[in-house]
Design a protein around this motif. Structure first.
Motif, short mmCIF file in Angstrom:
data_model
loop_
_atom_site.label_atom_id
_atom_site.label_comp_id
_atom_site.label_asym_id
_atom_site.label_seq_id
_atom_site.Cartn_x
_atom_site.Cartn_y
_atom_site.Cartn_z
N LEU A 1 4.73 0.71 1.38
CA LEU A 1 5.56 -0.04 2.33
C LEU A 1 5.44 0.73 3.59
O LEU A 1 5.24 0.35 4.70
N SER A 2 5.20 1.97 3.52
CA SER A 2 5.01 2.79 4.69
C SER A 2 4.40 4.27 4.05
O SER A 2 4.93 4.92 3.07
N ALA A 3 3.64 5.07 5.05
CA ALA A 3 3.25 6.38 4.70
C ALA A 3 2.98 7.29 6.03
O ALA A 3 2.85 6.69 7.18
N SER A 4 3.32 8.37 5.75
CA SER A 4 3.32 9.40 7.04
C SER A 4 2.82 10.69 6.57
O SER A 4 3.12 11.05 5.44
N ALA A 5 2.66 11.47 7.72
CA ALA A 5 2.22 12.94 7.41
C ALA A 5 2.63 13.79 8.61
O ALA A 5 2.54 13.34 9.75
N LEU B 1 3.70 15.04 3.13
CA LEU B 1 3.00 13.72 3.25
C LEU B 1 4.30 13.04 2.55
O LEU B 1 5.09 13.45 1.87
N SER B 2 4.64 11.71 2.97
CA SER B 2 5.83 10.78 2.79
C SER B 2 5.33 9.60 2.35
O SER B 2 4.49 8.99 3.21
N GLY B 3 5.77 8.71 1.48
CA GLY B 3 5.65 7.50 1.25
C GLY B 3 6.88 6.77 0.69
O GLY B 3 7.59 7.09 -0.16
#
Length: 981
Positions: free
Chosen positions: A380-384, A397-399
């Motif tokens: 759905l979404s990912a970020s760092a 890291l997140s998702g």
């Protein structure tokens, strides 16, 4: 006093938004003398910051920016939750709140009479702190409440806020975080003397008055955190990552147990130890004469005496040998977080490499997560991102999972990108692009005083500003990082040495809360003022003359074919912003927002979607296509030298994008998951309730494609919409260095404008409804707090009332010095956050609305609602507060400078309201003529004794339906009714 704000800011800061410089220039410490003071500076520093150290050790950092007649000020101390005593966590944050309460000189009607009561309160809290018996504690607290009521008779609540508002300050706030406590003001450039006089007195000998009501506000802040799944995940991540360091062992707001057992003596001890000049800094960025300012600061703060400061001795954390897996349960949507312990800010070389690594992983356009995960729609979404402190940093890291995806699958995808990094499977030219984009960000960031001041203060907190040379050289040093260094760094620090947090949906059966103590409302003496306030008000200040826009002179108007052109030249730097603004949006066609999202995943006959993203990033440009309710906007921005390339590339994408069935299917799946997640978010639920109250069952919030309609949309429908997008009526808007004629010629070279505009579908209309009687709209949500919005629609917009509405809002409920805030929070301690205002529409013919809010503990709901209703029905009179609101409004207008493309968008907004000229001039001319009787008459006619719709989000296990029925007929809304799907 937002605890989360600084977290977000530093994660952005770690992405190198500000601490940058021009390539290939030397950055060296140098010394200069001016105005009788010696200062240090870094050569080629784009902020031209001056670093002073006064005789008593106080650090002063000044950065001049003449863009607006305002100054961002920060006063910071190098002490936060890291420095809290083990048995009094949350103490630094308590103290931050109390430094708004005044001193012996202000905040008091009669210090000699007030002091004995405050001494007694301090003693009672000390006894309370050492008492464990529940009955005895209740007795002691009853005494505290009783004596506090007597002390409050001599207190003037919010006098600090009144002084700052009166001198035209904006953004009065403060925050406490791990290694810092920082006090924030944005002041007019003519208020320097007043500001420094107040601040020097503020830190001289603060008085901890009105403590028990302020403590209750902190309780509410804690309870808000307990209702925040993201906050719970964040704190669990830190405690797992740092099992011995205070980064993980002491939360900023403190434990529930310590919140229940405060000690004024411990708070005073903390203040005496850490609020000393050699541990503090004053940072100012804006329009001022630095020679004048440094002498004034030296004179006003010379009373401070330097003394040794107890330093936190950081333990060395034992290396993590295997993944540490933890779980958080709560009502919000599921997600996964992976965190690594990294070298801290004191290791400047590692910090540079870590910054590059972070950008390679996630830069919003061409990073590994951006292209391989987000653009490929694998989650759905990912970020760092990075959070950087002195001793350690955290790489995170997140998702969020898409439909049918497990958190473990998301985890594996995130870790897979780290493996790609570790193997060096990325283009080395990406580092060059990162540097180019950092330079772009620098040019953008330098325009903002808050960015300047925050960056300078961050340098002081981390290393007393001594590493500013490395900060200024940051971008150059990023450019020197080699691919091998990146690979070596990744392999050294990214292994099975991480903390893994699973945020799962469910009921948190271990949730705790700070119980509501019995508090008798205290006097706030809003009509009184201290001699000190009168002295500050009487200080001379040269009036800043307001500047009005002349739309005929400030905007150049032209034509590109049949399209109107609005142009303002950028004479400051080499940045451009180009917009195509369309007179259509989701209210014309519900598929437009879907088409706008779809575009980012499409390829053309020449380029893949990934190649397009990389190319925009390489030329330090970007584009967006967004579709609002009534308008859609294409925005292209970046370096003017790459204007032609950026426009050509975007036009090629828009007109040649190809059908991609797989991408659309993935997008539909992600939208479905987002819709499910939206229903789990209390903020979105409240937005939906408020829209339901304002517009009825069919409203702008739930005006979305049904699931059946969404399923039926085809890829060819969307690409056809995109191919013909430019055929609909739109305005070309440009802010940049190029001349208007050259810009028009360049745009027309790539952007085809038809001879005749294509007709858009008729626009759907949403009309505000009448509140005929009191009603309660209720949505059930598993949380500790109760949130209540009041909504009532009023009369049709009239520009002649703008001054009166502005005065009413400033006086009644628009800030910390307002009637609503003083009564609900300061006197009655019913909420951490509260406000009320008369909301103006954005177009001619639309209606005003009254909107009010209280967020409180569930067991305070009845009192909170009754407290707000009393104010909505009867507006208290305070002539002093009214004059303060008047002066604040005048100074806001006097020091406001609408510049750049803001001129154009102000013009468009005014046109939508039916205004042909800058309406601020008429408002300004009316302000001095408005009386309290005018405001009271307005309040009585538009707010008092009127029916309201109460929007309530709360747990049905914590609030009583019978209680809600006292306020109106209760309608329990389903999530489907709220969201429309």
């Amino acid at each position: 006093m937002n605890l989360v704000k600084k977290t977000i800011f530093l994660m952005l800061l770690a992405s190198c938004i500000i601490q940058l410089t021009i390539a290939q220039q030397k950055n060296e410490w140098k010394e200069a003398k001016s105005g009788g003071y010696t200062y240090k500076y870094i050569s080629n520093d784009p902020m031209q910051a001056r670093f002073y150290t006064l005789k008593n050790g106080l650090t002063v950092i000044l950065s001049v920016n003449k863009k607006d007649p305002r100054i961002q000020t920060l006063i910071g101390t190098r002490a936060g939750s890291n420095n809290d005593p083990k048995d009094h966590t949350g103490l630094a944050h308590y103290l931050e709140h109390l430094l708004f309460k005044g001193t012996e000189q202000y905040g008091s009607l009669d210090w000699a009479r007030e002091k004995p009561y405050l001494d007694k309160i301090e003693g009672l809290y000390d006894t309370y702190n050492h008492t464990s018996d529940a009955t005895a504690r209740k007795t002691i607290y009853h005494q505290i409440d009783s004596v506090s009521g007597l002390a409050a008779k001599y207190a003037i609540a919010n006098e600090y806020d009144k002084m700052m508002t009166g001198m035209g300050a904006q953004g009065t706030n403060a925050h406490t975080w791990v290694e810092e406590t920082i006090y924030e003001e944005d002041i007019p450039s003519n208020a320097i003397d007043k500001y420094l006089s107040v601040q020097s007195e503020r830190f001289k000998d603060p008085v901890f008055r009105l403590f028990h009501t302020e403590l209750e506000a902190v309780y509410e802040e804690k309870n808000r955190g307990l209702d925040n799944d993201s906050r719970k995940s964040y704190e669990l991540m830190l405690s797992s990552l740092f099992p011995t360091h205070n980064y993980g062992q002491q939360s900023t707001i403190g434990t529930v147990e310590h919140l229940k057992n405060p000690s004024l003596k411990a708070i005073r001890k903390f203040y005496n130890e850490y609020y000393v000049p050699n541990n503090m800094a004053i940072v100012m960025a804006g329009d001022f004469n630095p020679d004048y300012v440094i002498k004034k600061i030296d004179d006003d703060f010379a009373y401070m005496k330097s003394k040794p400061v107890p330093e936190y001795k950081a333990p060395v954390e034992v290396p993590i040998k295997a993944p540490i897996v933890k779980e958080v349960v709560g009502p919000d949507a599921e997600n996964v977080m992976i965190a690594y312990r990294m070298p801290g800010a004191l290791d400047t070389k590692s910090s540079v490499v870590l910054g590059v690594v972070s950008e390679i992983m996630n830069n919003g356009k061409a990073g590994l997560l951006d292209l391989n995960i987000n653009k490929a729609q694998k989650v759905l979404s990912a970020s760092a991102g990075v959070m950087g402190w002195k001793d350690y940093a955290v790489f995170q890291l997140s998702g969020k999972p898409k439909q049918g995806q497990t958190l473990d699958q998301v985890k594996d995808l995130l870790l897979g990108q780290l493996e790609i990094l570790k193997k060096g499977q990325f283009d080395e030219t990406l580092v060059k692009a990162i540097v180019n984009n950092a330079k772009l960000s620098e040019l953008q960031g330098l325009e903002n005083n808050n960015n300047r001041a925050s960056s300078l203060m961050d340098g002081f907190i981390k290393h007393r500003g001594q590493n500013w040379q490395a900060d200024v050289s940051y971008v150059d040093n990023m450019g020197k990082v080699t691919k091998q260094q990146i690979v070596d760094f990744a392999n050294k620090y990214f292994d099975n040495n991480y903390v893994l947090i699973y945020k799962r949906k469910g009921e948190d059966k271990n949730i705790e809360k700070v119980e509501k103590p019995t508090i008798t409302p205290v006097a706030i003496n809003r009509n009184d003022q201290s001699a000190f306030l009168k002295k500050v008000d009487a200080m001379p200040a040269t009036q800043v003359q307001p500047q009005w826009l002349d739309f005929d002179k400030d905007i150049q108007k032209g034509k590109a074919g049949q399209a109107d052109v609005l142009y303002v030249q950028n004479k400051d730097n080499g940045l451009f912003r180009l917009y195509y603004r369309f007179d259509m949006g989701a209210w014309n066609n519900k598929m437009l927002p879907l088409a706008a999202q779809y575009l980012q995943f499409l390829s053309t006959d020449k380029y893949t979607s990934e190649q397009i993203s990389r190319e925009f990033y390489n030329i330090a440009c970007s584009f967006t296509l967004s579709s609002g309710n009534e308008n859609s906007v294409i925005a292209i921005s970046g370096l003017q030298e790459n204007f032609d390339k950026a426009v050509a590339l975007f036009e090629h994408l828009l007109t040649h994008c190809q059908v991609n069935e797989e991408a659309l299917a993935a997008l539909k799946g992600r939208i479905a998951k987002s819709r499910t997640d939206n229903k789990l978010n209390k903020g979105n639920i409240m937005k939906g309730l408020a829209n339901y109250a304002m517009y009825g069952a069919k409203n702008p919030f739930n005006n979305a494609l049904s699931q059946a309609d969404l399923d039926g949309v085809t890829a060819s429908q969307l690409t056809d919409m995109l191919h013909t997008f430019g055929n609909y009526k739109h305005t070309v808007i440009y802010y940049g260095p190029q001349s208007m004629n050259d810009m028009i010629a360049a745009v027309q070279k790539e952007h085809v404008i038809p001879a005749t505009w294509k007709e858009a579908a008729p626009q759907q209309k949403f009309e505000k409804i009448d509140q005929a009687k009191n009603q309660v709209l209720f949505a059930n949500y598993d949380m500790v707090q109760t949130e209540v919005n009041w909504v009532r629609n009023s009369v049709v917009y009239n520009p002649d009332n703008t001054a009166l509405v502005s005065m009413f809002n400033g006086y009644f409920g628009g800030g910390m010095g307002s009637i609503v805030f003083q009564t609900i929070r300061e006197s009655k301690a019913l909420a951490y956050s509260t406000y009320a205002f008369y909301s103006s529409p954005d177009k001619k013919g639309a209606r005003y609305s009254t909107v009010a809010y209280v967020g409180s503990q569930a067991d305070k709901m009845n009192d909170a609602i009754n407290g707000m209703n009393e104010l909505l029905n009867d507006i208290p009179r305070s002539d002093k507060l009214f004059e303060t609101a008047r002066q604040s409004l005048k100074q806001d207008i006097e020091t406001e400078r609408i510049t750049q493309d803001g001129i154009i968008f102000t013009y468009l907004a005014d046109q939508k309201l039916g205004l042909q000229e800058d309406n601020r001039k008429k408002v300004y001319e009316k302000i001095d003529k408005i009386t309290f009787d005018d405001v009271k008459k307005f309040h009585d006619e538009e707010l008092a004794k009127k029916p309201y719709t109460y929007c309530v989000v709360a747990s049905d296990k914590r609030v009583s339906m019978d209680d809600l029925k006292k306020f109106g007929d209760v309608k329990v809304l389903t999530l489907e009714e709220i969201f429309g799907y």
